[in-house]
Design an enzyme around this catalytic site. Structure first.
Site, mmCIF file in Angstrom:
data_model
loop_
_atom_site.group_PDB
_atom_site.id
_atom_site.type_symbol
_atom_site.label_atom_id
_atom_site.label_comp_id
_atom_site.label_asym_id
_atom_site.label_seq_id
_atom_site.Cartn_x
_atom_site.Cartn_y
_atom_site.Cartn_z
ATOM 1 N N THR A 83 -3.604 7.678 8.318
ATOM 2 C CA THR A 83 -3.196 6.345 8.718
ATOM 3 C C THR A 83 -3.641 6.076 10.148
ATOM 4 O OG1 THR A 83 -1.247 6.436 7.289
ATOM 5 C CG2 THR A 83 -1.224 4.778 8.998
ATOM 6 N N TYR A 84 -3.954 4.831 10.425
ATOM 7 C CA TYR A 84 -4.288 4.392 11.785
ATOM 8 C C TYR A 84 -3.098 3.697 12.420
ATOM 9 C CZ TYR A 84 -5.871 1.170 15.376
ATOM 10 O OH TYR A 84 -5.981 0.446 16.542
ATOM 11 N N HIS A 85 -2.823 4.042 13.669
ATOM 12 C CA HIS A 85 -1.878 3.302 14.500
ATOM 13 C C HIS A 85 -2.628 2.819 15.736
ATOM 14 C CE1 HIS A 85 1.428 4.465 12.042
ATOM 15 N NE2 HIS A 85 1.421 5.736 12.393
ATOM 16 N N ALA A 145 1.517 -0.197 6.107
ATOM 17 C CA ALA A 145 1.556 1.144 5.516
ATOM 18 C C ALA A 145 2.934 1.755 5.744
ATOM 19 C CB ALA A 145 0.483 2.026 6.144
ATOM 20 N N ILE A 146 3.349 2.605 4.813
ATOM 21 C CA ILE A 146 4.645 3.267 4.911
ATOM 22 C C ILE A 146 4.458 4.758 4.637
ATOM 23 C CG2 ILE A 146 6.920 3.526 3.815
ATOM 24 C CD1 ILE A 146 6.876 0.521 3.284
ATOM 25 N N ALA A 160 4.006 0.827 9.528
ATOM 26 C CA ALA A 160 3.085 0.253 10.510
ATOM 27 C C ALA A 160 2.591 -1.080 9.962
ATOM 28 C CB ALA A 160 1.910 1.195 10.767
ATOM 29 N N CYS A 176 -5.291 5.374 3.233
ATOM 30 C CA CYS A 176 -4.412 5.557 2.069
ATOM 31 C C CYS A 176 -5.223 5.818 0.809
ATOM 32 C CB CYS A 176 -3.483 4.353 1.936
ATOM 33 S SG CYS A 176 -2.434 4.127 3.390
#
Length: 220
Positions: A83-85, A145-146, A160, A176
């Site tokens: 995942t990207y933050h 996303a979770i 996010a 994902c």
């Protein structure tokens, strides 16, 4: 039964490692009852996180590109893959005790999705679940996303939401299940005030989880 109290901490920009430490501290406090259920809302610098189901091919950009774009990488114990933050994204870490009345992992994830679906509705964005996938989707791609972790029924990690995020950073990974991603900015064709989105997330979270709000600001 009296509604449980939700403490909200709006933290602004926080390095991912520092946020992990804060989650651990808060998790202990919630587990022992020293602190009420807590929702941390913040923004991370550009970061890629690897969940428990992540593989080596999840990051497709070479290290030199990640360094040039100022991206750090962390392995985590949350569910999910890569995942990207990053900037322009609202990250929510609900640290709540699901015991005794909400001890259901799938229900917890569905409830997080419901919080975000209702939040998107507040901005006139059509959002929904997709069977077999986790997160919140729109006709133009995934907007949130979770990925969560639960120990002794206390939750960490969370969601996010792409508000004004630079979506080109998602090109660095296979996000994902490889589905397209979008943002509120792209869907509404305008910048969106982050604090206004946080306001709606807070209200919708308290609504879905049947909690009363304690304080919306960080106390020194």
């Amino acid at each position: 039964m009296q509604p449980r109290t939700l403490k909200v901490e709006r933290l602004g920009r926080v390095e991912y490692g520092a946020a992990l430490d804060l989650q651990k501290h808060t998790e202990r406090a919630v587990l022992t009852g020293a602190q009420p259920d807590t929702l941390l809302l913040l923004e991370h610098p550009h970061t890629l996180t690897l969940g428990r189901r992540a593989t080596e091919v999840g990051i497709i950009a070479p290290d030199a590109v990640l360094k040039a774009r100022g991206v750090t990488v962390f392995e985590t114990n949350r569910g999910g893959k890569t995942t990207y933050h990053g900037l322009g994204q609202i990250v929510g870490y609900p640290i709540i005790n699901l015991s005794p009345n909400r001890e259901d992992v799938h229900r917890f994830v569905r409830d997080l999705e419901e919080v975000l679906i209702r939040t998107m509705s507040d901005f006139d964005i059509e959002a929904f679940r997709v069977d077999g996938l986790t997160g919140v989707h729109t006709p133009r791609g995934k907007v949130a996303a979770i990925g969560v972790h639960i120990a002794r029924w206390v939750t960490t990690h969370g969601f996010a939401l792409n508000v004004n995020a630079d979506l080109s950073y998602f090109d660095l990974i296979i996000a994902c299940e490889g589905e397209p991603v979008t943002s509120m900015k792209e869907l509404l064709d305008r910048e969106v005030e982050m604090s206004a989105v946080e306001d709606r997330i807070i209200d919708r979270f308290a609504e879905v989880f049947e909690m009363s709000l304690d304080d919306r600001r960080v106390t020194a």
